[in-house]
Design an enzyme around this catalytic site. Structure first.
Site, PDB file in Angstrom:
ATOM      1  N   HIS A  15       4.151   2.270  -8.297  1.00 22.35           N
ATOM      2  CA  HIS A  15       3.342   1.013  -8.010  1.00 22.35           C
ATOM      3  C   HIS A  15       2.346   0.849  -9.230  1.00 22.35           C
ATOM      4  O   HIS A  15       1.822  -0.126  -9.769  1.00 22.35           O
ATOM      5  CB  HIS A  15       2.652   1.124  -6.809  1.00 22.35           C
ATOM      6  N   GLY A  51       0.760  -1.242   0.114  1.00 22.44           N
ATOM      7  CA  GLY A  51      -0.055  -0.049   0.073  1.00 22.44           C
ATOM      8  C   GLY A  51       0.833   1.287  -0.001  1.00 22.44           C
ATOM      9  O   GLY A  51       2.129   1.404  -0.398  1.00 22.44           O
ATOM     10  N   LYS A  88      12.117  -3.688 -10.459  1.00 22.05           N
ATOM     11  CA  LYS A  88      13.481  -3.874 -10.477  1.00 22.05           C
ATOM     12  C   LYS A  88      14.247  -3.070  -9.240  1.00 22.05           C
ATOM     13  O   LYS A  88      15.254  -3.287  -9.277  1.00 22.05           O
ATOM     14  CB  LYS A  88      13.979  -3.423 -11.721  1.00 22.05           C
TER      15      LYS A  88
END
Length: 278
Positions: A33, A27, A145
């Protein structure tokens, strides 16, 4: 978009969901994200994002209790993306026996690099990701990554435990000044935020030196450590490793990665750059 809080409800949804891509998160979502979510959408019709702050991967004295819980803000962001389900279990749902009785133990890599400074961290990561894989049963899962060591451990986990999941690595999201996007960047003071891109600049300098044929790994690593230390950083490591295995790099290796972790004030930042030599 649904928000599902229980394993049973998620499994019921999964029965008729078809091809699913999965993005596990803790979150407090940022653009990095969301890049994972958009990539996931290219691989399946249904995207599941989990939001769970995993106690197992936090060490003693780390920021588990302070880690931001922002489910409503995260849901607002994900509602604008191609997300079918947010899976947001509480601790009792995911760890019904309070303590996890069976854990997934990664190989010796878990004790190197970040694992040297965060003992038990990658055991916690491997355990919760295994649990989430078993619950969601995705066809594809996307990992950034930026957490390069984590990505390597997840790839090994999928191979060794025979998960039928395609792991898709996604390039590190960066701010305009090069700083790798991270939920922990918000802990930085204004002055620290101005200083933070130095970590990426040091890695970039090593990468350029490698491309120009300077393979004196230790000298390059030590120079970066000195520069960071002089600028007020506390350096955990700067290392050149083989990109695929994350073993110590040797002369003749063509696929390399330069990895670093260092603290600026109370905030621990990590970053890396891949280097592919001809």
């Amino acid at each position: 978009m649904q928000i599902i809080h229980t394993v049973q409800a998620l499994r019921e949804w999964r029965k008729t969901a078809g091809k699913v891509a999965f993005v596990p998160t803790m979150g407090n979502l940022h653009e990095g994200h969301l890049a994972l979510v958009r990539e996931a959408g290219k691989h399946a019709d249904q995207v599941v994002v989990s939001i769970f702050v995993n106690r197992l991967q936090f060490g003693q004295g780390e920021d588990f209790s302070q880690y931001p819980r922002t489910l409503q803000q995260d849901a607002d962001k994900l509602s604008k993306e191609n997300v079918a389900v947010i899976f947001a279990p509480d601790e009792k749902e995911l760890y019904p026996h309070v303590e996890q009785r069976y854990n997934v133990e990664p190989p010796s890599l878990q004790n190197e690099l970040c694992g040297k400074f965060r003992p038990g961290h990658f055991r916690g990561v491997a355990t919760v990701v295994s649990k989430l894989f078993n619950i969601v049963e995705p066809d594809t899962a996307c990992f950034g990554k930026k957490d390069y060591q984590q990505l390597a451990i997840i790839k090994g986990l999928v191979e060794d435990l025979n998960f039928n999941i395609d792991i898709v690595p996604v390039d590190t999201g960066r701010a305009s000044d090069g700083l790798a996007l991270s939920s922990r960047n918000q802990y930085l003071s204004e002055a620290e935020r101005a200083e933070a891109p130095r970590l990426y600049r040091e890695l970039t300098a090593i990468a350029e030196a490698l491309r120009q044929g300077n393979l004196a790994y230790a000298e390059l690593e030590n120079a970066a450590i000195r520069n960071l230390t002089a600028a007020g950083w506390t350096v955990d490591y700067v290392e050149v490793r083989h990109a695929e295995s994350l073993k110590i790099a040797h002369a003749g290796d063509k696929d390399l990665v330069v990895l670093a972790a260092a603290r600026l004030g109370n905030t621990r930042l990590i970053d890396n750059i891949e280097v592919h030599l001809s």
